[in-house]
Design an enzyme around this catalytic site. Structure first.
Site, mmCIF file in Angstrom:
data_model
loop_
_atom_site.group_PDB
_atom_site.id
_atom_site.type_symbol
_atom_site.label_atom_id
_atom_site.label_comp_id
_atom_site.label_asym_id
_atom_site.label_seq_id
_atom_site.Cartn_x
_atom_site.Cartn_y
_atom_site.Cartn_z
ATOM 1 N N LYS A 179 84.861 -22.996 62.507
ATOM 2 C CA LYS A 179 85.924 -22.754 63.485
ATOM 3 C C LYS A 179 85.367 -22.127 64.757
ATOM 4 O O LYS A 179 85.780 -22.486 65.876
ATOM 5 C CB LYS A 179 87.008 -21.871 62.864
ATOM 6 C CG LYS A 179 87.802 -22.587 61.773
ATOM 7 C CD LYS A 179 88.638 -21.638 60.936
ATOM 8 C CE LYS A 179 89.324 -22.397 59.796
ATOM 9 N NZ LYS A 179 90.059 -21.511 58.875
ATOM 10 N N GLN A 218 91.571 -15.512 57.570
ATOM 11 C CA GLN A 218 91.058 -16.504 56.630
ATOM 12 C C GLN A 218 91.517 -16.188 55.210
ATOM 13 O O GLN A 218 91.387 -15.064 54.735
ATOM 14 C CB GLN A 218 89.529 -16.536 56.689
ATOM 15 C CG GLN A 218 88.891 -17.560 55.767
ATOM 16 C CD GLN A 218 89.224 -18.989 56.162
ATOM 17 O OE1 GLN A 218 89.257 -19.334 57.338
ATOM 18 N NE2 GLN A 218 89.466 -19.827 55.175
ATOM 19 N N ASP A 277 97.719 -20.115 62.826
ATOM 20 C CA ASP A 277 97.802 -20.802 61.538
ATOM 21 C C ASP A 277 99.223 -21.274 61.247
ATOM 22 O O ASP A 277 99.436 -22.108 60.366
ATOM 23 C CB ASP A 277 97.344 -19.872 60.411
ATOM 24 C CG ASP A 277 95.886 -20.093 60.027
ATOM 25 O OD1 ASP A 277 95.396 -21.227 60.218
ATOM 26 O OD2 ASP A 277 95.245 -19.155 59.530
#
Length: 285
Positions: A50, A94, A117
């Site tokens: 990422k 994460q 997200d």
């Protein structure tokens, strides 16, 4: 008949190039902050990917990593700092988090306007109400693939195997918004094959290698395999590769959905920056 392979890798590169161009046109710094707790090797690889993709798109990034025994309060304090930092446009926690942490509580501590997200309860609610803002990257990427390959959704039968908040539920909402008739299947579904054989669009996202076999698929269907299961023979999806001989369109594993997730995360980060700079408030943030 052999299915046309949906090339997620090629489309992801195209989208990443578009994001890079849009970041340059935006003319202001864009920044993504990631938080990783623990030593899960796959998570470290994902976060590294990422950051690499962010830099290639001209997006600044901040990498926060902590040992597995870090107190939850330390992570909540960091999230609060990042929420208040006007230089940070997107925050990504994460998953998975260590077992001693309340995962929903940590995710909900992220400012909805920076929740790239799309996991915050307010962003999930906006999607449910048909007013999407930041949407989970994997289902968003799947929708982009379906559009790229000209898959008709209106009035079609769509079956989603999996009901997670990360993929299954938002996937169903996005398909529904495009006027598909949507069925969600899961581990308690009786006679899964009876549902999947009706599907014009089949999305498998449960993490069970080879769950979907050729006899479970309608000839000519579009099949999207979200899972990446690690086996002795390498990475495999939820869909038996033999389904390529039945489906009309199908994503490979790897090289299908995975690259799209990172591409759409970058798009979400730029969207968050554009929204914040416009001064439009996100309800609840």
């Amino acid at each position: 008949m052999t299915a046309v392979r949906i090339d997620g890798k090629a489309l992801a590169l195209k989208i990443r190039a578009e994001v890079a161009e849009d970041v340059r046109a935006f003319g202001e710094p864009v920044c993504l902050a990631t938080i990783l707790v623990g030593d899960d090797p796959a998570s470290h690889v994902y976060v590294g990917s990422k950051h690499k993709a962010s830099h290639e798109a001209g997006i600044d990034s901040r990498d926060h990593r902590f040992p597995a025994d870090t107190p939850e309060s330390d992570i909540l304090d960091l999230v609060a700092e990042l929420n208040a930092d006007d230089a940070v446009d997107g925050i990504l926690v994460q998953l998975p988090l260590p077992g001693h942490m309340d995962e929903p509580a940590v995710l909900r501590s992220v400012d909805p306007a920076k929740d790239v997200d799309g996991f915050h309860i307010l962003n999930a609610g906006r999607l449910y109400l048909g007013e999407p803002f930041l949407v989970p990257a994997t289902p968003l990427g799947i929708m982009a693939m379906l559009a790229e390959y000209g898959v008709e959704l209106k009035g079609k039968e769509a079956v989603v195997i999996g009901r997670s908040e990360i993929v299954g539920k938002p996937m169903a909402m996005l398909l529904l918004a495009e006027h598909a008739t949507v069925t969600i299947c899961h581990s308690r579904t009786v006679d899964l094959a009876a549902h999947t054989r009706r599907a014009d669009i089949l999305v498998a996202a449960v993490g069970r290698a080879g769950l979907v076999t050729p006899e479970m698929v309608k000839p000519g269907a579009t099949v999207v395999d979200v899972a990446m299961n690690r086996t002795e023979s390498g990475l495999v999806g939820d869909v038996d590769p033999a389904v390529f001989e039945v489906a009309g369109l199908m994503t490979p594993v790897p090289g299908g959905v995975g690259p799209m997730t990172i591409a759409m995360l970058l798009r979400n980060t730029l969207t968050a920056a554009q929204h914040r700079r416009s001064g439009v408030a996100v309800s609840g943030s």
